[in-house]
Structure formats: structure tokens, C-alpha cells
Write an enzyme that holds these catalytic residues in place. Sequence first.
Site, mmCIF file in Angstrom:
data_model
loop_
_atom_site.group_PDB
_atom_site.id
_atom_site.type_symbol
_atom_site.label_atom_id
_atom_site.label_comp_id
_atom_site.label_asym_id
_atom_site.label_seq_id
_atom_site.Cartn_x
_atom_site.Cartn_y
_atom_site.Cartn_z
ATOM 1 N N GLN A 116 1.927 -5.957 -3.381
ATOM 2 C CA GLN A 116 2.604 -6.064 -1.923
ATOM 3 C C GLN A 116 3.868 -5.296 -1.656
ATOM 4 O OE1 GLN A 116 1.521 -9.435 -3.484
ATOM 5 N NE2 GLN A 116 -0.410 -8.655 -2.840
ATOM 6 N N ASP B 262 0.647 -1.280 -0.050
ATOM 7 C CA ASP B 262 0.010 0.237 0.077
ATOM 8 C C ASP B 262 0.576 1.433 -0.117
ATOM 9 O OD1 ASP B 262 -2.126 -1.775 0.093
ATOM 10 O OD2 ASP B 262 -2.111 -1.818 2.434
ATOM 11 N N THR C 138 3.186 -12.700 2.667
ATOM 12 C CA THR C 138 2.139 -13.303 1.607
ATOM 13 C C THR C 138 2.904 -14.434 0.975
ATOM 14 O OG1 THR C 138 0.824 -12.623 -0.173
ATOM 15 C CG2 THR C 138 3.212 -11.677 -0.454
ATOM 16 N N LYS D 124 1.761 2.207 -5.289
ATOM 17 C CA LYS D 124 2.294 1.536 -6.340
ATOM 18 C C LYS D 124 1.394 1.749 -7.413
ATOM 19 C CE LYS D 124 2.486 -2.462 -4.036
ATOM 20 N NZ LYS D 124 2.044 -2.104 -3.128
ATOM 21 N N ASN E 114 -5.405 -10.330 -3.670
ATOM 22 C CA ASN E 114 -4.908 -9.619 -2.337
ATOM 23 C C ASN E 114 -4.498 -8.133 -2.404
ATOM 24 O OD1 ASN E 114 -2.501 -10.524 -3.620
ATOM 25 N ND2 ASN E 114 -1.404 -11.545 -1.829
ATOM 26 N N ALA E 115 -4.066 -7.893 -3.734
ATOM 27 C CA ALA E 115 -3.549 -6.396 -4.105
ATOM 28 C C ALA E 115 -4.807 -5.586 -4.263
ATOM 29 C CB ALA E 115 -2.561 -6.456 -5.243
ATOM 30 N N GLY E 116 -4.485 -4.303 -3.746
ATOM 31 C CA GLY E 116 -5.451 -3.234 -4.019
ATOM 32 C C GLY E 116 -4.707 -2.004 -4.445
ATOM 33 N N HIS E 117 -4.905 -1.634 -5.817
ATOM 34 C CA HIS E 117 -3.943 -0.496 -6.151
ATOM 35 C C HIS E 117 -5.017 0.522 -6.756
ATOM 36 C CE1 HIS E 117 -0.138 -3.315 -7.137
ATOM 37 N NE2 HIS E 117 -0.705 -3.574 -5.961
#
Length: 427
Positions: A223, A13, A238, A16, A38-41
Site C-alpha cells: 500500500q 502502486d 487500509t 514497490k 490487497n497488494a499487487g506488486h
Amino acid sequence: MAAVVLVGAQWGDEGKGKLTDYLTEKADMVVRYQGGNNAGHTVVVGTEEYKLHLIPSGILYDNKVCVIGNGVVLDPAILLEEIHSLTQRIGKHARLLISSNAHVIMPYHRLLDQLQEQSLGEAKIGTTGRGIGPAYMDKTARTGIRVSDLIDPELFAEKLKNNLAGKNLVLTKIFAVPPLEYEEIYQEYLTYADELRPFVTDTSLEISKYIRAERRILFEGAQGILLDLDHGTYPYVTSSHPTAGGACVGAGIGPSCIQRVLGVAKAYTTRVGEGPFPTELTDEVGDLLRRNGREFGTTTGRARRCGWFDSVIARYSGRVSGISDFAVTKLDVLSGFERLKICVAYQYQGERIEEFPQSQKIFAQCEPMYEELPGWQEDLTQIQRFEDLPVAAQAYIQRMEELTGIPVSIVTIGPEREQTLIRHSLF
Ligand code: GDP
Ligand code: IMO
Ligand code: MG
């Protein structure tokens, strides 16, 4: 030839998504090489906010190519939802390619992720519950289902049957929950396969064509380095390799193709989920950082733990990822503090430690040793050039450079594209 690998240099977080979107203007291709949804961009363009989980953050430009590499674990329902929602919102977007070797997240992966976390109780990792760990477990166990299997109905039927037999034993005998139905999953995933088939290709080959043609490629890490399976705060990590080296394996390129590694670091530190975090602030200062920085998870909505900048982990990230340049994000969030703290070393049993310890038992007991710097009161969000930042803000960045030995080439002062100060260009 210009290939830049962009990696999160902390616990994820870091911003990126915003930087990938910004840098894509000058790139031809953007590649995700590990992780999954699992990523949130987050990408902000004008008044629009996009939260991307699987699709590379270069997708908003209609004349680029976005690649989901072999190292990614892909939940087809989530990916298709993202594609549909983007098409609805922006119409034409970048061309999307999906590696036939990427592994597929299945319903039992999500279920097992959640059941495993529950069974760990106090020792839980705090995963995103998206099935990431169990999908990578099947990949290393050599039983996983790849995208190439998914789009072949016969092969998929065989692999699903074999997998489900084993998973249902675990579900019923170990976790005492009902088994999953083969037919239901098979039919559901067949519809996904039909929609995904046109995007599937040998992405390593496509990337190599761009490399040979000397086009610009940006590899978008998910991540952060401290969440890396080998180099992070194990077991609170992760299951993939967010380090720059992960780009080689996860995209099918060689290290000699990479020119620069951009480490993205927040001007302070955050972490979601469990695990040690030496500079964490559980007081009102931490609350202030969370409020001003809007530190709530993009994927799970969880409040992010907040703390001061830790130069020990930044230096470590620089080492294990060969970071050539840092991008420091969210400097605007630090406006208004009288004094700021940077962790320069740790104290462990009365001793000063300057390097990230190998033992996680030791790391969990490390106390931060701080250096104080003067803060600034000015709002930074409209500033156009690094040189126009308050002297104290410039000094803060310069101190980060001294402590890490790595130049800060980009500073960001807000979520929008324009709120980006470039000191040295990467492409
Ligand atoms: P990622 O996972 O590394 O892409 O980061 P996230 O998108 O999960 O979280 C970063 C958050 O900070 C997002 O809401 C961004 O819009 C926001 N952001 C990025 N850069 C800046 C910045 O320089 N200042 C501020 N205030 N917000 C930023
Ligand atoms: P982006 O790409 C922050 C964390 C989870 C948990 C640990 C393991 O947006 O920076 P997992 O579901 O991967 O098995 O969870 O990793 N985590 C992240 N934290 N940002 C992320 O992604 C993350 N992806 C996973 O909170 O602690
Ligand atoms: Mg995120």
C-alpha cells in the site's frame, strides 16, 4: 548492518514491487511486514511479468530468504496458489518463511468485507474485497486466528467454532445472508495448514540473526503512506500501517535496526478506490496518464484515478515515515507533455496551506496550487545514466528534491530491471 525499509509514499502502486526486485540483488533477506493480498506488486524480468500479492518481491532470486512477517494478514489459499504458480514458472525460488504470529484471513472476512462495502452504499471505501479490514478487526478484537493456531488442528477447531458462532450471528441477523458451515471451512483450512506448516517459524528471531550477522535486509511495504490507518486519508485507508514504523511492529525489530527509508513515489499520482485526491485529473490529461502509464489495478483490475505530482503529500510522507531517500518511478510516462504541473501547496477557503491538513473534511476541500515546469518530448526508456536524461526531466526531479527536502536517489524509466537509474546506492 544494513536494513532498508521501502515504503509507498502515495496511495499505493508506486512501483514497490519493481524496486524491491531490483534491490534484492544486493540484499540477503526481503520481508513483507503489513497488508495482505490487497497488494499487487508487479515484477518484470525480460518478457515475463509476475504479479505478487503476498509473497515478497525478492522471491525470484533463488539464493535469498523471503519473509512474511507477523504484521501481515494471510489468505492461505492465495498464498499457496502463488507458491505453486511460482514453482511452476521459475522452479527454484528464494526460501520462504512465514511468521507463526501472522493472522489468517477466513472466508467470513472476505464475505463481511463485501457486505460491509455494500451496506455503506455511496460512502463505501472501495476496498479490494479481500477481507483485509475484517481480519485486522479480529486481530485488534483479540479474537483472530493466527498461523500458529491454524497449524494446530485442535486449537484451530476451537477457535474456528468460537469465531464462526459470532460471525454467523452477524451474517444472518444483520446482513440477512445464510450462515457459513463449520465443517466445510475446517476441512478446507486443514489442507492449507498441512501445506504451510513447513514454512512457519519465529520470523522475528530469523530476522534478528540476519541483523546480528550484519546481512542486508529489505523491508517491503505494501500500500502507501496515505493509506495508513493512522496517517492516511481516514476512513479511505487500509487497516494496517504502511508507514516505515509499521516495519518494526510488523516484523518484530526495533527502530535502531533501520538505516534508511526509501520512499517510492510515482512521477505523478494515482489512487484506486474512494477518497479525496486534490490533484486528480478527470479530463483528457488524466486519461492520457492512465493510458501511457497503464494505470489499471494489479489486484482488482480497476482503472486508477490519475493526477499531477503532489509535493504536499510527498513532504508529509517524508515526515511521517522518516524517508531518507526517494525513488521516483514512471518518469518515462511523462514524456510528450508540453508543460508539467507540480502541486506545491493547497488553497483552502482562500488561504494557502503548505502542510497536509489533519482534518479530512478540510483535505477534501483543498484545491491544488500548481507550479508549471517545461516538459520534454524524448523517449526515456533506453537511457542509462541520470545525467543523460533531458535537461527538463532532470530539472523536474531536482524540483521534487527542493520541494520535499529529500534526495531522489533512484529514478525509474520503465518496468524492467535495467530501466533503473541509480544516483546514490542504498546498500
Ligand atoms: P506496487 O504495488 O507499488 O508494486 O506497483 P504495481 O505493480 O501495482 O504498479 C506499478 C506498475 O508500473 C507495474 O505495472 C509496473 O510494472 C510498472 N512500472 C514500475 N516502474 C515503472 C516505470 O518506471 N515505468 C513504467 N512505464 N512502468 C513502471
Ligand atoms: P499495493 O501494495 C493501491 C486501497 C483500496 C481501498 C483501500 C482499502 O499494490 O500498492 P483494503 O482492501 O485494503 O481494505 O482497501 O486501500 N488499496 C490499495 N490501493 N495499492 C494497494 O496495494 C492497495 N491496497 C489497498 O483500493 O481504497
Ligand atoms: Mg500494486
